[in-house]
Motif scaffolding. Structure first.
Motif, PDB file in Angstrom:
ATOM      1  N   ALA A 136       0.932  -1.112  -0.022  1.00  0.00           N
ATOM      2  CA  ALA A 136      -0.025  -0.069   0.080  1.00  0.00           C
ATOM      3  C   ALA A 136       0.983   1.068  -0.159  1.00  0.00           C
ATOM      4  O   ALA A 136       0.600   2.278  -0.785  1.00  0.00           O
ATOM      5  CB  ALA A 136      -0.850  -0.013   1.150  1.00  0.00           C
ATOM      6  N   ARG A 137       1.904   0.974   0.857  1.00  0.00           N
ATOM      7  CA  ARG A 137       2.857   2.421   0.651  1.00  0.00           C
ATOM      8  C   ARG A 137       3.349   2.766  -0.543  1.00  0.00           C
ATOM      9  O   ARG A 137       3.481   3.884  -0.853  1.00  0.00           O
ATOM     10  CB  ARG A 137       4.019   2.158   1.921  1.00  0.00           C
ATOM     11  N   ARG A 147      10.223  -0.694  -9.185  1.00  0.00           N
ATOM     12  CA  ARG A 147      10.168   0.510  -9.630  1.00  0.00           C
ATOM     13  C   ARG A 147       9.165   1.281  -8.773  1.00  0.00           C
ATOM     14  O   ARG A 147       9.219   2.437  -8.452  1.00  0.00           O
ATOM     15  CB  ARG A 147       9.479   0.737 -11.103  1.00  0.00           C
ATOM     16  N   ALA A 148       8.069   0.667  -8.483  1.00  0.00           N
ATOM     17  CA  ALA A 148       7.153   1.062  -7.312  1.00  0.00           C
ATOM     18  C   ALA A 148       7.757   1.490  -6.099  1.00  0.00           C
ATOM     19  O   ALA A 148       7.597   2.820  -5.456  1.00  0.00           O
ATOM     20  CB  ALA A 148       6.147   0.171  -6.845  1.00  0.00           C
ATOM     21  N   HIS A 149       8.733   0.981  -5.622  1.00  0.00           N
ATOM     22  CA  HIS A 149       9.389   1.129  -4.256  1.00  0.00           C
ATOM     23  C   HIS A 149      10.469   2.601  -4.543  1.00  0.00           C
ATOM     24  O   HIS A 149      10.372   3.398  -3.823  1.00  0.00           O
ATOM     25  CB  HIS A 149      10.473   0.224  -3.936  1.00  0.00           C
ATOM     26  N   VAL A 150      11.143   2.545  -5.631  1.00  0.00           N
ATOM     27  CA  VAL A 150      12.054   3.839  -5.944  1.00  0.00           C
ATOM     28  C   VAL A 150      11.125   4.940  -6.103  1.00  0.00           C
ATOM     29  O   VAL A 150      11.598   6.116  -5.488  1.00  0.00           O
ATOM     30  CB  VAL A 150      12.604   3.482  -7.183  1.00  0.00           C
ATOM     31  N   GLN A 151       9.771   4.778  -6.591  1.00  0.00           N
ATOM     32  CA  GLN A 151       9.084   6.088  -6.892  1.00  0.00           C
ATOM     33  C   GLN A 151       8.428   6.256  -5.665  1.00  0.00           C
ATOM     34  O   GLN A 151       7.695   7.533  -5.451  1.00  0.00           O
ATOM     35  CB  GLN A 151       8.247   5.995  -7.847  1.00  0.00           C
ATOM     36  N   GLY A 152       8.330   5.476  -4.852  1.00  0.00           N
ATOM     37  CA  GLY A 152       7.137   5.543  -3.410  1.00  0.00           C
ATOM     38  C   GLY A 152       7.899   5.790  -2.216  1.00  0.00           C
ATOM     39  O   GLY A 152       7.203   6.540  -1.472  1.00  0.00           O
ATOM     40  N   ILE A 153       9.220   5.627  -2.051  1.00  0.00           N
ATOM     41  CA  ILE A 153       9.761   5.844  -0.914  1.00  0.00           C
ATOM     42  C   ILE A 153      10.964   6.664  -1.030  1.00  0.00           C
ATOM     43  O   ILE A 153      12.098   6.079  -1.825  1.00  0.00           O
ATOM     44  CB  ILE A 153      10.209   4.528   0.228  1.00  0.00           C
ATOM     45  N   PRO A 154      11.141   7.699  -0.306  1.00  0.00           N
ATOM     46  CA  PRO A 154      12.580   8.671  -0.911  1.00  0.00           C
ATOM     47  C   PRO A 154      13.537   8.245  -0.059  1.00  0.00           C
ATOM     48  O   PRO A 154      13.645   7.487   0.766  1.00  0.00           O
ATOM     49  CB  PRO A 154      12.197  10.114  -0.121  1.00  0.00           C
ATOM     50  N   PHE A 155      14.866   8.606  -0.609  1.00  0.00           N
ATOM     51  CA  PHE A 155      15.987   8.417  -0.128  1.00  0.00           C
ATOM     52  C   PHE A 155      16.463   9.683   0.865  1.00  0.00           C
ATOM     53  O   PHE A 155      16.156  10.886   0.469  1.00  0.00           O
ATOM     54  CB  PHE A 155      17.211   8.515  -1.223  1.00  0.00           C
ATOM     55  N   GLU A 156      16.910   9.446   2.084  1.00  0.00           N
ATOM     56  CA  GLU A 156      17.353  10.561   2.970  1.00  0.00           C
ATOM     57  C   GLU A 156      18.256  10.042   3.953  1.00  0.00           C
ATOM     58  O   GLU A 156      18.221   8.861   4.441  1.00  0.00           O
ATOM     59  CB  GLU A 156      16.070  11.161   3.716  1.00  0.00           C
ATOM     60  N   ASN A 157      19.299  10.791   4.418  1.00  0.00           N
ATOM     61  CA  ASN A 157      20.154  10.680   5.427  1.00  0.00           C
ATOM     62  C   ASN A 157      20.095  11.440   6.760  1.00  0.00           C
ATOM     63  O   ASN A 157      21.019  11.666   7.499  1.00  0.00           O
ATOM     64  CB  ASN A 157      21.523  10.603   4.953  1.00  0.00           C
ATOM     65  N   LEU A 193      12.367  -0.537  10.530  1.00  0.00           N
ATOM     66  CA  LEU A 193      12.397  -0.007   9.127  1.00  0.00           C
ATOM     67  C   LEU A 193      10.905   0.117   8.697  1.00  0.00           C
ATOM     68  O   LEU A 193      10.494   1.103   7.820  1.00  0.00           O
ATOM     69  CB  LEU A 193      12.877  -0.983   8.320  1.00  0.00           C
ATOM     70  N   GLU A 194       9.979  -0.806   9.137  1.00  0.00           N
ATOM     71  CA  GLU A 194       8.474  -0.607   8.745  1.00  0.00           C
ATOM     72  C   GLU A 194       7.841   0.546   9.338  1.00  0.00           C
ATOM     73  O   GLU A 194       7.384   1.320   8.853  1.00  0.00           O
ATOM     74  CB  GLU A 194       7.725  -2.095   9.020  1.00  0.00           C
ATOM     75  N   ALA A 195       8.217   0.917  10.552  1.00  0.00           N
ATOM     76  CA  ALA A 195       7.805   2.039  11.437  1.00  0.00           C
ATOM     77  C   ALA A 195       8.024   3.397  10.678  1.00  0.00           C
ATOM     78  O   ALA A 195       7.369   4.372  10.510  1.00  0.00           O
ATOM     79  CB  ALA A 195       8.308   1.943  12.886  1.00  0.00           C
ATOM     80  N   LYS A 196       9.428   3.330  10.340  1.00  0.00           N
ATOM     81  CA  LYS A 196       9.838   4.696   9.668  1.00  0.00           C
ATOM     82  C   LYS A 196       9.589   4.673   8.093  1.00  0.00           C
ATOM     83  O   LYS A 196       8.787   5.626   7.539  1.00  0.00           O
ATOM     84  CB  LYS A 196      11.460   4.578   9.768  1.00  0.00           C
ATOM     85  N   LEU A 197       9.925   3.761   7.248  1.00  0.00           N
ATOM     86  CA  LEU A 197       9.758   3.724   5.764  1.00  0.00           C
ATOM     87  C   LEU A 197       8.350   3.569   5.535  1.00  0.00           C
ATOM     88  O   LEU A 197       7.998   3.966   4.465  1.00  0.00           O
ATOM     89  CB  LEU A 197      10.758   3.003   5.007  1.00  0.00           C
ATOM     90  N   VAL A 198       7.590   2.534   5.782  1.00  0.00           N
ATOM     91  CA  VAL A 198       6.253   2.218   5.545  1.00  0.00           C
ATOM     92  C   VAL A 198       5.131   2.790   6.293  1.00  0.00           C
ATOM     93  O   VAL A 198       4.400   3.612   5.715  1.00  0.00           O
ATOM     94  CB  VAL A 198       6.143   0.587   5.931  1.00  0.00           C
ATOM     95  N   TYR A 242      21.355  14.696   2.311  1.00  0.00           N
ATOM     96  CA  TYR A 242      21.184  14.109   1.158  1.00  0.00           C
ATOM     97  C   TYR A 242      19.913  13.646   1.050  1.00  0.00           C
ATOM     98  O   TYR A 242      19.422  12.670   1.628  1.00  0.00           O
ATOM     99  CB  TYR A 242      22.280  13.079   0.593  1.00  0.00           C
ATOM    100  N   VAL A 243      19.054  14.131   0.131  1.00  0.00           N
ATOM    101  CA  VAL A 243      17.755  13.629   0.085  1.00  0.00           C
ATOM    102  C   VAL A 243      17.190  13.443  -1.586  1.00  0.00           C
ATOM    103  O   VAL A 243      17.554  14.349  -2.305  1.00  0.00           O
ATOM    104  CB  VAL A 243      16.485  14.626   0.690  1.00  0.00           C
ATOM    105  N   GLN A 244      16.779  12.269  -1.919  1.00  0.00           N
ATOM    106  CA  GLN A 244      16.533  12.212  -3.167  1.00  0.00           C
ATOM    107  C   GLN A 244      15.053  11.768  -3.312  1.00  0.00           C
ATOM    108  O   GLN A 244      14.373  10.805  -2.531  1.00  0.00           O
ATOM    109  CB  GLN A 244      17.373  10.902  -3.763  1.00  0.00           C
ATOM    110  N   ARG A 245      14.353  12.064  -4.464  1.00  0.00           N
ATOM    111  CA  ARG A 245      12.962  11.377  -4.946  1.00  0.00           C
ATOM    112  C   ARG A 245      12.765  11.181  -6.293  1.00  0.00           C
ATOM    113  O   ARG A 245      13.196  12.032  -6.997  1.00  0.00           O
ATOM    114  CB  ARG A 245      11.834  12.253  -4.217  1.00  0.00           C
TER     115      ARG A 245
END
Length: 288
Positions: free
Chosen positions: A31-32, A51-61, A77-82, A233-236
């Protein structure tokens, strides 16, 4: 209480059986990332979920910038990214994605790579996590990587085959072999950028274990010399463009290759852009 665990014949005490590992909430994850296809372990599923993951969850540090290593435990990881409006960097993304692929029936080998983007010939340590995926019924294997924070990263998993150009969305990649003094030649992922091929990272197929990533993750998040400690560093990635925020410099690279860059005014605008453009909601007490 008396410990009734019997010693082994060499006098040592056997390790206690570990608790059952936490189970992934696959429904919440899918769903996320907005994926609703048929849950079967096929090459098509691998590419589309990737592809859905790359476009659905951003990269950040963000956590590393604040000086602590993020947890790689699946519930965290689920609590944070999902469940949270957050992202993560490679160890978080690919640890989560490996659990997703295994839940879908794929075989996964966890690897590490030496990043070459910006290296200018320097040999960097192996600090990037990536995945080698086995698809049931297929002889060939696939390279998967949903956690590479760069515009040259993969949108979809690609076959582990040397010399084959793969166009995944608006990006073009290939893998090449390179002589190496180790047990096998290197695999090098390249992206076609502008008018030339550019190395992204180099790796071998040596498997790594979760404990290896715990060490690398701690080093990259807490060592004062680590690039992830130096700047945000943040990417989307969206179907239309790739957004990259480095410090306060925001770069938008569109599918046709055109780029737009601007400097954000200050912390308030950084927070607003993270929320509006990247889908990242930071706790109120976090100051960048």
């Amino acid at each position: 209480m008396t410990d009734t665990t019997a010693p082994t014949t060499d006098g040592t005490t056997p390790a206690r059986p570990s608790a059952e590992p936490p189970r992934l909430d696959l429904d919440a994850y899918l769903a996320r990332v907005g994926w609703s296809g048929r849950r079967e372990a096929s090459a098509q599923t691998l590419r589309s979920v990737h592809r859905a993951h790359v476009q659905g969850i951003p990269f950040e540090n963000v956590q590393a910038v604040l000086g602590s290593a993020p947890s790689l435990a699946l519930p965290d990881l689920e609590a944070k990214l999902v469940r949270g409006r957050r992202g993560g960097y490679c160890y978080e993304h690919n640890t989560l994605f490996a659990a997703v692929l295994e839940a879908l029936g794929f075989g996964v080998t966890r690897l590490t790579a030496r990043v070459r983007v910006g290296a200018r010939g320097a040999v960097r340590p192996r600090t990037h996590m990536l995945l080698l995926v086995d698809v049931p019924g297929e002889a060939r294997r696939y390279l998967a990587d949903v956690g590479f924070g760069h515009v040259g990263g993969l949108l979809e998993a690609v076959p582990l085959e040397a010399g084959t150009e793969v166009r995944d969305g608006g990006r073009t990649h290939r893998l090449v072999r390179e002589p190496h003094h180790g047990l096998e030649h290197l695999w090098v992922l390249q992206a076609f950028e502008g008018d030339a091929w550019a190395d992204q990272y180099a790796f071998t197929r040596e498997p790594f274990e979760p404990g290896d990533y715990e060490v690398i993750n701690w080093h990259m998040a807490t060592n004062p010399r680590s690039p992830f400690r130096q700047a945000l560093y943040v990417q989307r990635t969206t179907p239309e463009a790739h957004l990259a925020l480095t410090g306060r410099a925001l770069v938008t690279t569109r599918a046709d290759g055109t780029r737009e860059e601007r400097e954000l005014a200050g912390p308030a605008e950084v927070r607003r852009v993270l929320d509006d453009d990247f889908g990242i909601e930071l706790p109120e007490d976090v100051t960048l």
